[in-house]
Design an enzyme around this catalytic site. Structure first.
Site, PDB file in Angstrom:
ATOM      1  CB  SER A   4      -0.960  -0.084   1.194  1.00 28.72           C
ATOM      2  OG  SER A   4      -2.042   1.032   1.215  1.00 28.72           O
ATOM      3  CG  HIS A  43      -5.788  -0.061  -1.369  1.00 27.53           C
ATOM      4  ND1 HIS A  43      -4.994   0.487  -2.012  1.00 27.53           N
ATOM      5  CD2 HIS A  43      -5.214  -0.168  -0.126  1.00 27.53           C
ATOM      6  CE1 HIS A  43      -3.957   0.678  -1.455  1.00 27.53           C
ATOM      7  NE2 HIS A  43      -4.128   0.378  -0.300  1.00 27.53           N
TER       8      HIS A  43
END
Length: 307
Positions: free
Chosen positions: A89, A192
Site C-alpha cells: 500500500s 483501495h
C-alpha cells in the site's frame, strides 16, 4: 537472495521512532522530510498519541519517512546488490524511492498529497477496514460480497482485508465467515476501494508534474506482484493503487519464485514479516524495529546477498 519490504498504514505505533533519533543523521533526515510534507514527523514519531497518528494525513507521510530514514541508517545511499524491493500500500511509495523510481522529495510530496486526498475521500462516508484471518478463502470472499465489502488487500498467509462502511464492517464482525477471526484495523477509511476514487484525480494532476525514473533495483507492483521496469508505468500504478486492491499475495508469490531466502522489513516493522512467516515457509525474516536491530540486520543482509 534478499527482499526488502516496506509496510503500509496501520503498522505505526506511538513513539516508534524515539530511539532512532539517537542514530547519526536520522534527526536531520527526518526534519528534512518533515519540511516537504508540512508535518512535524519527529513529533508524530515520538510523542504523538495513537489517535493522532491514526489520522491518514499524518500516518502515511510518517510511515514513508520512517522507511526512508531507517533505510539510510542501514544501507546509506545504495541498496544491497541484487535486492528485490516491495512495499505494501503506502509502503509502495517508500519502495519506489528506495529503488530510485522516484526521488525522495517527489516521494514525500506524493505521499503528502495522497494522504490529504485519501483523508478527504474518507471523510465523505464513515468507512474502515478489518483483517479477516483464516476461514476458507472462497467462503471469505462470498461473505464479503454478501455484505457489500471489498477485499481491499489480498495479503496471503490466510489473511484478507475487508473494506467498506462501518455498518458493513460491524455486520462482518457480528457474523464472520466460518473458522475466521475479524480484527478491526487502525486506519480511518476504506482504502483501495471505490470509496477512494476522488483521490485518483488529485494524484493524477500531481503525477503529471513528476518526472519518474526507471527503477535501479527490482521493484514489485502491488497490482500484479510483478517487477515494474518502467518509471512512468510505476508512477501510473501508484496513482491507480489508491482505489484498487493490493495484491500482496502475488508479491510474495513472486518472491518465492525468485528464490528469495531472506525478507527484511523496514520500520515500522512487524506486519509484513508476519505475513512472510505464514506465506513464505522456510524463508528467513528480520524486522528492523529499532536501532538495536541494525547489527543483526547487517549480518542478515550479508547472509542473503552472498554470491
Amino acid at each position: 537472495m534478499l527482499a526488502i519490504v516496506c509496510p503500509g498504514q496501520g503498522s505505526q505505533t506511538p513513539g516508534f521512532l524515539t530511539e532512532w533519533l539517537d542514530v547519526d543523521g536520522v534527526a536531520e533526515h527526518l526534519q528534512a522530510l518533515s519540511s516537504i510534507t508540512e508535518r512535524d514527523l519527529t513529533a508524530h514519531g515520538t510523542t504523538s498519541d495513537e489517535e493522532t497518528i491514526k489520522d491518514t494525513a499524518v500516518a502515511q507521510p510518517l510511515i514513508v519517512a520512517a522507511g526512508l530514514v531507517t533505510a539510510r541508517a542501514l544501507f546509506g545511499h545504495s541498496l544491497p546488490a541484487g535486492a528485490i524491493v516491495a512495499g505494501h500500500s503506502v509502503g509502495e511509495i517508500t519502495a519506489s524511492a528506495l529503488a530510485g523510481a522516484l526521488d525522495e522529495a517527489d516521494a514525500m510530496n506524493f505521499v503528502k498529497v495522497r494522504a490529504n486526498a485519501m483523508a478527504e475521500a474518507a471523510a465523505a462516508t464513515p468507512t474502515g477496514m478489518a483483517a479477516v484471518l483464516g476461514g476458507d478463502p472462497e467462503e471469505v470472499l462470498a461473505k464479503l460480497d454478501e455484505l457489500g465489502l471489498t477485499p481491499a488487500n489480498a495479503n496471503g498467509g490466510g489473511q484478507t482485508v475487508a473494506a467498506g462502511t462501518l455498518e458493513q464492517l460491524a455486520a462482518l464482525g457480528e457474523n464472520p465467515p466460518a473458522k475466521a477471526r475479524v480484527i478491526p484495523l487502525k486506519v480511518a477509511g476504506a482504502f483501495h476501494t471505490a470509496h477512494m476514487q476522488p483521490a485518483v484525480g488529485t494524484l493524477q494532476e500531481l503525477a503529471d508534474t513528476i518526472t519518474p525514473k526507471n527503477p535501479s533495483a527490482t521493484l514489485l507492483s502491488n497490482f500484479d506482484g510483478q517487477a515494474v521496469a518502467d518509471g512512468q508505468a510505476n508512477l501510473d500504478s501508484l496513482v491507480a493503487q489508491v482505489s484498487r486492491p493490493v495484491r500482496w499475495d502475488l508479491c510474495m508469490q513472486t518472491l518465492a519464485e525468485a528464490g528469495v531466502t531472506g525478507v527484511l522489513e523496514l520500520a515500522p516493522a512487524g506486519t509484513l514479516v508476519g505475513l512472510a512467516r505464514r506465506g513464505l515457509k522456510g524463508v528467513k525474516t528480520l524486522a528492523v524495529k529499532s536501532p538495536a536491530d541494525l547489527e543483526a540486520a547487517k549480518a542478515f543482509i550479508a547472509e542473503h546477498t552472498a554470491s
